[in-house]
Design a protein around this motif. Structure first.
Motif, short mmCIF file in Angstrom:
data_model
loop_
_atom_site.label_atom_id
_atom_site.label_comp_id
_atom_site.label_asym_id
_atom_site.label_seq_id
_atom_site.Cartn_x
_atom_site.Cartn_y
_atom_site.Cartn_z
N VAL A 62 -59.21 23.77 -14.90
CA VAL A 62 -60.38 23.75 -15.78
C VAL A 62 -61.52 22.98 -15.12
CG1 VAL A 62 -61.30 22.92 -17.98
CG2 VAL A 62 -59.04 23.98 -17.90
N ALA A 63 -61.18 21.81 -14.56
CA ALA A 63 -62.20 20.97 -13.93
C ALA A 63 -62.87 21.68 -12.76
CB ALA A 63 -61.57 19.66 -13.46
N VAL A 64 -62.07 22.36 -11.95
CA VAL A 64 -62.62 23.11 -10.80
C VAL A 64 -63.52 24.23 -11.29
CG1 VAL A 64 -62.02 24.63 -8.88
CG2 VAL A 64 -60.71 22.54 -9.25
N ASP A 70 -68.33 28.67 -13.32
CA ASP A 70 -67.81 29.99 -13.68
C ASP A 70 -67.27 29.92 -15.12
OD1 ASP A 70 -66.39 32.34 -14.02
OD2 ASP A 70 -65.63 32.38 -11.96
N GLN A 71 -68.08 30.30 -16.08
CA GLN A 71 -67.70 30.18 -17.48
C GLN A 71 -66.51 31.05 -17.85
OE1 GLN A 71 -69.09 27.95 -19.79
NE2 GLN A 71 -69.92 27.16 -17.87
N ALA A 72 -66.35 32.17 -17.20
CA ALA A 72 -65.21 33.04 -17.49
C ALA A 72 -63.91 32.36 -17.09
CB ALA A 72 -65.36 34.37 -16.76
N ALA A 77 -58.90 29.33 -18.22
CA ALA A 77 -58.04 28.17 -17.96
C ALA A 77 -57.86 27.34 -19.24
CB ALA A 77 -58.65 27.31 -16.86
N PHE A 78 -58.92 27.19 -20.00
CA PHE A 78 -58.83 26.40 -21.23
C PHE A 78 -57.93 27.09 -22.25
CE2 PHE A 78 -61.06 24.77 -25.22
CZ PHE A 78 -60.28 23.62 -25.26
N ASP A 79 -58.00 28.41 -22.33
CA ASP A 79 -57.12 29.15 -23.24
C ASP A 79 -55.66 28.92 -22.87
OD1 ASP A 79 -59.17 30.16 -24.73
OD2 ASP A 79 -59.25 32.10 -23.69
#
Length: 226
Positions: A62-64, A70-72, A77-79
């Motif tokens: 997520v951090a990377v 890259d919002q997608a 990653a957050f999902d």
């Protein structure tokens, strides 16, 4: 003598057999439960450690993604973090990163969603309080002042109450509720540690509203503005 000792030993053996016949099964059951509980505890500890390691790896993803803009990838990653590691500290940290990235990208609804997720799911009071403060800021940006005030009037750990009171003062100021804003700023001035630089900003806000401050922690209206 030998026969007498043998009889005593036999009697003791008979007593042990009688005791074990009566209590052996319950004792064994308790021992099994205790040992089973110990094994379960060890297994739980190992599972938590494994969850933390895996959650950390995904939080790094997520951090990377946030760094790359890259919002997608951020959303993907957050999902994954939310789906599998919602109860970890790393998930709360990842959500705060997502919210920060969304604000920078001008995606306030996504920021609100991530911050509300932290409020609803994380067990860490510090992350919860941080998310509430940032959520209030996003709501203020959207001009949803009633919702922002409601968030700031909620519960906060002692360490965050001064900051929450200060931000509530900002909301009340925007609503044109000057007297209520002064009360909120006075509360913030009282709660914030004098060694914290941010407290000086609260002092400036009070002074601008005609309220004198002192290092005693009191903030009162000046004579010209009473």
């Amino acid at each position: 003598m030998a026969t007498h000792l043998d009889l005593e030993e036999q009697e003791q053996l008979d007593q042990i057999k009688h005791f074990w016949n009566k209590w052996g099964t319950p004792i064994t059951g308790v021992a099994v439960i205790v040992m089973g509980g110990f094994a379960t505890w060890n297994g739980w500890q190992m599972w938590q450690q494994r969850q933390a390691v895996q959650a950390s790896a995904l939080a790094d993803v997520v951090a990377v993604a946030v760094e790359s803009g890259d919002q997608a990838r951020v959303a993907q990653a957050f999902d994954a973090v939310k789906a599998d590691y919602a109860g970890t500290l790393q998930a709360g940290h990842a959500a705060l990163l997502v919210a920060q990235s969304s604000v920078k990208a001008g995606k306030l609804p996504e920021a609100k969603s991530a911050l509300q997720w932290v409020v609803d799911h994380t067990k860490d009071e510090g992350y919860q309080a941080t998310a509430k403060l940032r959520l209030a800021a996003v709501l203020m940006e959207e001009k949803d002042l009633e919702a922002a005030a409601a968030v700031l009037r909620g519960s906060f750990p002692a360490e965050f109450k001064g900051l929450a009171a200060d931000r509530l003062g900002d909301v009340l100021q925007q609503q044109g509720k000057t007297s209520e804003a002064i009360t909120a700023y006075q509360e913030a001035w009282k709660l914030l540690d004098p060694q914290v630089d941010y407290r000086a900003l609260v002092g400036f806000k009070l002074n601008a509203l005609g309220v004198a401050t002192s290092e005693s922690g009191m903030a009162t209206l000046t004579e010209t503005n009473k």
